[in-house]
Write a protein that holds these residues in place. Structure first.
Motif, PDB file in Angstrom:
ATOM      1  N   ILE A  41      40.850  42.295  50.510  1.00 17.66           N
ATOM      2  CA  ILE A  41      40.165  43.463  51.077  1.00 17.66           C
ATOM      3  C   ILE A  41      40.730  44.740  50.455  1.00 17.66           C
ATOM      4  O   ILE A  41      39.979  45.632  50.060  1.00 17.66           O
ATOM      5  N   GLY A  42      42.048  44.813  50.334  1.00 16.02           N
ATOM      6  CA  GLY A  42      42.669  45.971  49.702  1.00 16.02           C
ATOM      7  C   GLY A  42      42.259  46.118  48.257  1.00 16.02           C
ATOM      8  O   GLY A  42      42.005  47.225  47.781  1.00 16.02           O
ATOM      9  N   PHE A  43      42.171  45.006  47.535  1.00 19.28           N
ATOM     10  CA  PHE A  43      41.752  45.047  46.138  1.00 19.28           C
ATOM     11  C   PHE A  43      40.340  45.608  46.013  1.00 19.28           C
ATOM     12  O   PHE A  43      40.076  46.455  45.154  1.00 19.28           O
ATOM     13  N   LEU A  44      39.445  45.154  46.886  1.00 18.31           N
ATOM     14  CA  LEU A  44      38.072  45.655  46.841  1.00 18.31           C
ATOM     15  C   LEU A  44      38.001  47.142  47.195  1.00 18.31           C
ATOM     16  O   LEU A  44      37.264  47.907  46.574  1.00 18.31           O
ATOM     17  N   VAL A  45      38.786  47.554  48.172  1.00 16.52           N
ATOM     18  CA  VAL A  45      38.800  48.964  48.583  1.00 16.52           C
ATOM     19  C   VAL A  45      39.369  49.836  47.464  1.00 16.52           C
ATOM     20  O   VAL A  45      38.782  50.864  47.105  1.00 16.52           O
ATOM     21  N   VAL A  46      40.502  49.431  46.901  1.00 13.28           N
ATOM     22  CA  VAL A  46      41.118  50.215  45.826  1.00 13.28           C
ATOM     23  C   VAL A  46      40.204  50.252  44.608  1.00 13.28           C
ATOM     24  O   VAL A  46      40.093  51.280  43.939  1.00 13.28           O
ATOM     25  N   THR A  47      39.532  49.150  44.319  1.00 17.86           N
ATOM     26  CA  THR A  47      38.599  49.120  43.189  1.00 17.86           C
ATOM     27  C   THR A  47      37.494  50.150  43.375  1.00 17.86           C
ATOM     28  O   THR A  47      37.136  50.874  42.440  1.00 17.86           O
ATOM     29  N   GLU A  48      36.946  50.227  44.574  1.00 22.47           N
ATOM     30  CA  GLU A  48      35.865  51.188  44.822  1.00 22.47           C
ATOM     31  C   GLU A  48      36.372  52.630  44.882  1.00 22.47           C
ATOM     32  O   GLU A  48      35.703  53.540  44.407  1.00 22.47           O
ATOM     33  N   LEU A  66      38.200  39.048  38.468  1.00 17.54           N
ATOM     34  CA  LEU A  66      39.196  38.930  39.541  1.00 17.54           C
ATOM     35  C   LEU A  66      38.533  38.950  40.914  1.00 17.54           C
ATOM     36  O   LEU A  66      38.951  38.234  41.827  1.00 17.54           O
ATOM     37  N   VAL A  67      37.504  39.770  41.051  1.00 15.59           N
ATOM     38  CA  VAL A  67      36.755  39.805  42.309  1.00 15.59           C
ATOM     39  C   VAL A  67      36.106  38.453  42.561  1.00 15.59           C
ATOM     40  O   VAL A  67      36.145  37.929  43.682  1.00 15.59           O
ATOM     41  N   CYS A  72      35.940  33.423  45.621  1.00 19.35           N
ATOM     42  CA  CYS A  72      35.967  31.956  45.663  1.00 19.35           C
ATOM     43  C   CYS A  72      37.132  31.463  46.527  1.00 19.35           C
ATOM     44  O   CYS A  72      36.980  30.527  47.317  1.00 19.35           O
ATOM     45  N   GLY A  73      38.289  32.107  46.389  1.00 23.22           N
ATOM     46  CA  GLY A  73      39.432  31.762  47.236  1.00 23.22           C
ATOM     47  C   GLY A  73      39.143  32.032  48.701  1.00 23.22           C
ATOM     48  O   GLY A  73      39.506  31.237  49.580  1.00 23.22           O
ATOM     49  N   PHE A  74      38.476  33.143  48.983  1.00 27.14           N
ATOM     50  CA  PHE A  74      38.106  33.473  50.360  1.00 27.14           C
ATOM     51  C   PHE A  74      37.135  32.433  50.914  1.00 27.14           C
ATOM     52  O   PHE A  74      37.276  31.991  52.063  1.00 27.14           O
ATOM     53  N   ALA A  75      36.154  32.018  50.107  1.00 25.76           N
ATOM     54  CA  ALA A  75      35.194  30.996  50.548  1.00 25.76           C
ATOM     55  C   ALA A  75      35.920  29.685  50.845  1.00 25.76           C
ATOM     56  O   ALA A  75      35.603  29.004  51.841  1.00 25.76           O
TER      57      ALA A  75
END
Length: 93
Positions: A41-48, A66-67, A72-75
């Protein structure tokens, strides 16, 4: 300029992950799954939040892979949790 933005991205991600570790430790709930999901979640937020408006540098174009790996890991985590919740009679194996 690109190196400055890249370092800003890395510093933001590292800060988020350290805050996640600290938060999970304070709550007494450290687990690899929670750390992974929180870091994703942090990676997605920082990316945006660090995305440029006009031009996408080459290093940012590679972040989509990486996303994809993170999702896939989250799934995998979600499917594993669902299988744990289901009664054994429902599962075909």
């Amino acid at each position: 300029m690109a190196t400055q933005r890249r370092m800003q991205f890395v510093h933001g991600q590292v800060a988020w992950m350290l805050a996640t570790i600290l938060g999970l430790s304070l709550l007494g709930a450290p687990s690899y799954e929670l750390f992974f999901v929180s870091s994703l979640i942090g990676f997605l937020v920082v990316t945006e939040l660090t995305a440029p408006f006009n031009v996408t540098p080459q290093w940012r174009a590679r972040l989509k892979w990486l996303v994809l790996v993170g999702l896939c890991g989250f799934a995998y985590i979600v499917v594993r949790r669902i299988v744990e919740l289901l009664p054994p009679e429902v599962l075909p194996w």
